[in-house]
Design a protein around this motif. Structure first.
Motif, mmCIF file in Angstrom:
data_model
loop_
_atom_site.group_PDB
_atom_site.id
_atom_site.type_symbol
_atom_site.label_atom_id
_atom_site.label_comp_id
_atom_site.label_asym_id
_atom_site.label_seq_id
_atom_site.Cartn_x
_atom_site.Cartn_y
_atom_site.Cartn_z
ATOM 1 N N GLU A 1 19.266 -16.578 65.783
ATOM 2 C CA GLU A 1 20.660 -17.231 66.552
ATOM 3 C C GLU A 1 20.897 -17.596 68.190
ATOM 4 O O GLU A 1 20.629 -15.945 68.268
ATOM 5 C CB GLU A 1 21.792 -16.792 66.122
ATOM 6 N N PHE A 2 21.020 -17.945 68.925
ATOM 7 C CA PHE A 2 21.005 -18.142 69.888
ATOM 8 C C PHE A 2 22.903 -18.791 70.287
ATOM 9 O O PHE A 2 23.343 -19.440 70.325
ATOM 10 C CB PHE A 2 20.672 -19.247 70.098
ATOM 11 N N GLN A 3 23.528 -17.504 70.874
ATOM 12 C CA GLN A 3 24.910 -17.949 70.941
ATOM 13 C C GLN A 3 25.226 -17.996 73.127
ATOM 14 O O GLN A 3 24.462 -16.754 73.217
ATOM 15 C CB GLN A 3 26.055 -16.815 70.701
ATOM 16 N N CYS A 4 25.727 -18.779 73.495
ATOM 17 C CA CYS A 4 25.554 -18.752 74.492
ATOM 18 C C CYS A 4 27.532 -19.654 75.065
ATOM 19 O O CYS A 4 28.156 -20.072 74.516
ATOM 20 C CB CYS A 4 25.185 -19.974 75.666
ATOM 21 N N GLY A 5 28.363 -18.588 75.592
ATOM 22 C CA GLY A 5 29.568 -18.274 76.732
ATOM 23 C C GLY A 5 29.330 -19.737 77.516
ATOM 24 O O GLY A 5 29.662 -20.969 77.339
ATOM 25 N N ALA A 6 29.727 -19.500 78.891
ATOM 26 C CA ALA A 6 30.076 -20.070 79.955
ATOM 27 C C ALA A 6 28.753 -19.829 80.761
ATOM 28 O O ALA A 6 28.465 -20.644 82.173
ATOM 29 C CB ALA A 6 30.897 -19.270 80.690
ATOM 30 N N GLY A 7 27.443 -19.066 79.899
ATOM 31 C CA GLY A 7 26.091 -18.994 80.865
ATOM 32 C C GLY A 7 25.061 -20.427 80.525
ATOM 33 O O GLY A 7 25.757 -21.626 80.372
ATOM 34 N N GLU A 8 23.970 -19.995 80.931
ATOM 35 C CA GLU A 8 22.981 -21.212 80.335
ATOM 36 C C GLU A 8 21.514 -20.649 79.862
ATOM 37 O O GLU A 8 21.451 -18.675 79.622
ATOM 38 C CB GLU A 8 22.283 -21.444 81.299
ATOM 39 N N MET A 9 21.451 -21.180 78.561
ATOM 40 C CA MET A 9 19.804 -20.810 78.089
ATOM 41 C C MET A 9 18.805 -21.706 77.772
ATOM 42 O O MET A 9 19.639 -22.975 77.920
ATOM 43 C CB MET A 9 20.482 -20.339 76.654
ATOM 44 N N GLN A 10 17.563 -20.983 78.116
ATOM 45 C CA GLN A 10 16.651 -22.344 77.767
ATOM 46 C C GLN A 10 15.538 -21.357 77.332
ATOM 47 O O GLN A 10 15.189 -20.279 77.400
ATOM 48 C CB GLN A 10 15.611 -22.146 79.422
ATOM 49 N N ILE A 11 15.419 -22.084 75.812
ATOM 50 C CA ILE A 11 14.568 -21.462 74.344
ATOM 51 C C ILE A 11 13.639 -22.400 74.424
ATOM 52 O O ILE A 11 13.703 -23.746 74.062
ATOM 53 C CB ILE A 11 16.021 -21.270 73.465
ATOM 54 N N ALA A 12 12.421 -21.653 73.858
ATOM 55 C CA ALA A 12 10.968 -22.068 73.372
ATOM 56 C C ALA A 12 10.466 -21.545 72.016
ATOM 57 O O ALA A 12 10.314 -20.510 72.203
ATOM 58 C CB ALA A 12 10.839 -22.794 74.354
ATOM 59 N N GLY A 13 10.294 -22.275 71.319
ATOM 60 C CA GLY A 13 10.116 -21.788 69.844
ATOM 61 C C GLY A 13 10.328 -21.718 68.492
ATOM 62 O O GLY A 13 10.774 -23.060 68.440
ATOM 63 N N GLU A 14 9.913 -21.002 67.445
ATOM 64 C CA GLU A 14 10.315 -21.763 66.451
ATOM 65 C C GLU A 14 11.022 -20.713 65.300
ATOM 66 O O GLU A 14 10.643 -19.917 65.417
ATOM 67 C CB GLU A 14 8.732 -22.791 64.909
ATOM 68 N N ALA A 15 11.801 -21.318 64.731
ATOM 69 C CA ALA A 15 11.927 -20.562 63.239
ATOM 70 C C ALA A 15 12.201 -21.086 62.125
ATOM 71 O O ALA A 15 12.265 -22.908 61.587
ATOM 72 C CB ALA A 15 13.388 -20.187 63.830
ATOM 73 N N GLU A 16 11.853 -20.771 60.627
ATOM 74 C CA GLU A 16 12.700 -21.503 59.638
ATOM 75 C C GLU A 16 13.896 -22.142 59.665
ATOM 76 O O GLU A 16 14.549 -22.962 59.342
ATOM 77 C CB GLU A 16 11.842 -20.201 58.443
ATOM 78 N N SER A 17 14.721 -21.461 60.667
ATOM 79 C CA SER A 17 16.114 -21.644 60.224
ATOM 80 C C SER A 17 16.969 -20.556 61.326
ATOM 81 O O SER A 17 16.866 -19.619 62.185
ATOM 82 C CB SER A 17 17.006 -20.661 59.708
ATOM 83 N N THR A 18 17.237 -21.824 62.106
ATOM 84 C CA THR A 18 17.436 -21.730 63.875
ATOM 85 C C THR A 18 19.286 -21.941 63.855
ATOM 86 O O THR A 18 19.755 -23.027 63.226
ATOM 87 C CB THR A 18 17.049 -22.656 64.334
ATOM 88 N N GLU A 19 20.331 -21.008 64.198
ATOM 89 C CA GLU A 19 21.036 -21.550 64.386
ATOM 90 C C GLU A 19 21.533 -21.403 66.089
ATOM 91 O O GLU A 19 21.615 -20.164 66.932
ATOM 92 C CB GLU A 19 22.609 -20.265 63.887
ATOM 93 N N VAL A 20 22.120 -22.257 66.705
ATOM 94 C CA VAL A 20 22.285 -22.450 67.884
ATOM 95 C C VAL A 20 24.072 -22.771 68.101
ATOM 96 O O VAL A 20 25.038 -23.228 67.463
ATOM 97 C CB VAL A 20 22.093 -23.844 68.444
ATOM 98 N N GLU A 21 24.932 -21.805 69.378
ATOM 99 C CA GLU A 21 26.494 -21.796 69.026
ATOM 100 C C GLU A 21 26.380 -21.824 70.565
ATOM 101 O O GLU A 21 25.797 -21.092 71.655
ATOM 102 C CB GLU A 21 26.877 -20.911 68.213
ATOM 103 N N CYS A 22 27.111 -22.697 71.447
ATOM 104 C CA CYS A 22 27.678 -22.909 72.777
ATOM 105 C C CYS A 22 28.865 -23.340 73.008
ATOM 106 O O CYS A 22 29.917 -24.083 72.507
ATOM 107 C CB CYS A 22 27.070 -24.511 73.146
ATOM 108 N N GLY A 23 29.476 -22.313 74.077
ATOM 109 C CA GLY A 23 30.915 -22.804 74.040
ATOM 110 C C GLY A 23 31.021 -23.545 75.384
ATOM 111 O O GLY A 23 31.159 -25.003 74.741
ATOM 112 N N VAL A 24 31.225 -23.072 76.314
ATOM 113 C CA VAL A 24 31.692 -23.988 77.621
ATOM 114 C C VAL A 24 30.238 -24.362 78.446
ATOM 115 O O VAL A 24 29.971 -25.145 79.832
ATOM 116 C CB VAL A 24 32.744 -23.416 78.978
ATOM 117 N N GLY A 25 29.127 -23.545 78.150
ATOM 118 C CA GLY A 25 27.607 -23.597 79.175
ATOM 119 C C GLY A 25 27.161 -24.401 78.913
ATOM 120 O O GLY A 25 27.251 -26.104 77.387
ATOM 121 N N SER A 26 25.872 -24.082 78.816
ATOM 122 C CA SER A 26 24.359 -25.457 78.317
ATOM 123 C C SER A 26 23.310 -24.382 78.272
ATOM 124 O O SER A 26 22.577 -23.292 77.969
ATOM 125 C CB SER A 26 24.121 -26.029 79.671
#
Length: 274
Positions: free
Chosen positions: A186-211
């Motif tokens: 699970e990855f959550q980003c508010g007003a910041g920045e995230m760069q992610i690489a990898g794998e999971a059986e279940s992935t949840e991505v939540e972004c507010g005003v960032g990227s």
């Protein structure tokens, strides 16, 4: 009359000279002129801190054995996490002022470790000009079952991690994860920045005003995904799934990996790596 004034000023001069001599003797004996003035006054609202407090570099290392659950909740600092071929989980602080080191708490409960650093105004002030303040965490390879990492206004860098459950949250800071393997992420980003690489059986991505840029390992047809967007821009593979109040759901027979994306007014881009 003039004679009387001369006598008056002579007495004043003598008393002043005696006073100066007494002050000098008092200082020699360890007294303080400043202390005598403020002795009976209330100055609780004043903090007397040396201007070079931020230049005091604090380094300390903590060692923990048998940790299966890691919880990190800090802000205003850099967090670096990496796996290594060792037996102990180690936490090293680098370039952190001594008066901030005392604010870092370590809580252990058998197989769990929690690291906290408050986000108070005082901490922000002490670290406002200190961009090198870092907490380095070295984890034995494949030792963690759960990892929950929140960096607030700081930054996070993970070179590699393999964990059953992974949760990463960034407020106004930045995060870069070069490689992760997980059952549930699970990855959550508010007003910041995230760069992610990898794998999971279940992935949840939540972004507010960032990227968020997510490079998912595997082919696109190995994933089934659901996208919800308010005003943001979402791209999955070569498909645009964003827009005002838009939603997209892609189901594929035989797809074993799930991807759920929720975007406010920011940007989410998912790329697939074969």
């Amino acid at each position: 009359m003039k004679k009387q004034w001369k006598i008056f000023w002579a007495i004043c001069g003598s008393l002043a000279a005696i006073g100066v001599i007494c002050c000098i003797v008092g200082v020699i004996l360890g007294g303080s002129f400043f202390r005598s003035i403020v002795k009976d006054r209330d100055f609780d609202y004043i903090t007397f801190e040396a201007e070079n407090d931020l230049e005091i570099k604090g380094e300390e290392q903590q060692t923990f054995y048998g940790i299966k659950e890691l919880d990190v909740d800090v802000s205003q600092v850099n967090v670096q996490l990496e796996e290594y071929d060792g037996r102990y989980l180690t936490v090293e602080t680098v370039d952190i002022p001594d008066n901030v080191l005392n604010e870092i708490s370590y809580t252990t409960d058998e197989s769990s470790l929690e690291i906290e650093l408050g986000d108070s105004k005082r901490i922000k002030k002490l670290l406002s000009d200190n961009t090198k303040a870092t907490i380095r965490i070295k984890v034995p390879s494949r030792s963690l079952q759960e990892a929950d990492i929140s960096v607030g206004a700081g930054s996070l860098y993970i070179s590699q991690i393999q964990v059953e459950e992974l949760k990463v949250e960034v407020g106004a800071g930045q995060a870069k994860i070069e490689q992760f393997v997980s059952n549930c992420a699970e990855f959550q980003c508010g007003a910041g920045e995230m760069q992610i690489a990898g794998e999971a059986e279940s992935t949840e991505v939540e972004c507010g005003v960032g990227s968020i840029i997510y490079q998912a390992k595997g082919r696109e047809d190995e994933y089934k995904y659901q996208v919800e967007s308010s005003l943001g821009e979402v791209t999955v593979g070569g498909r645009s799934c964003g827009g005002i109040g838009s939603g997209t759901e892609i189901s594929r027979d035989g797809a074993k990996k799930e991807l759920y994306i929720e975007c406010g007014i920011g940007q989410v881009q998912v790329k697939f790596q074969k």
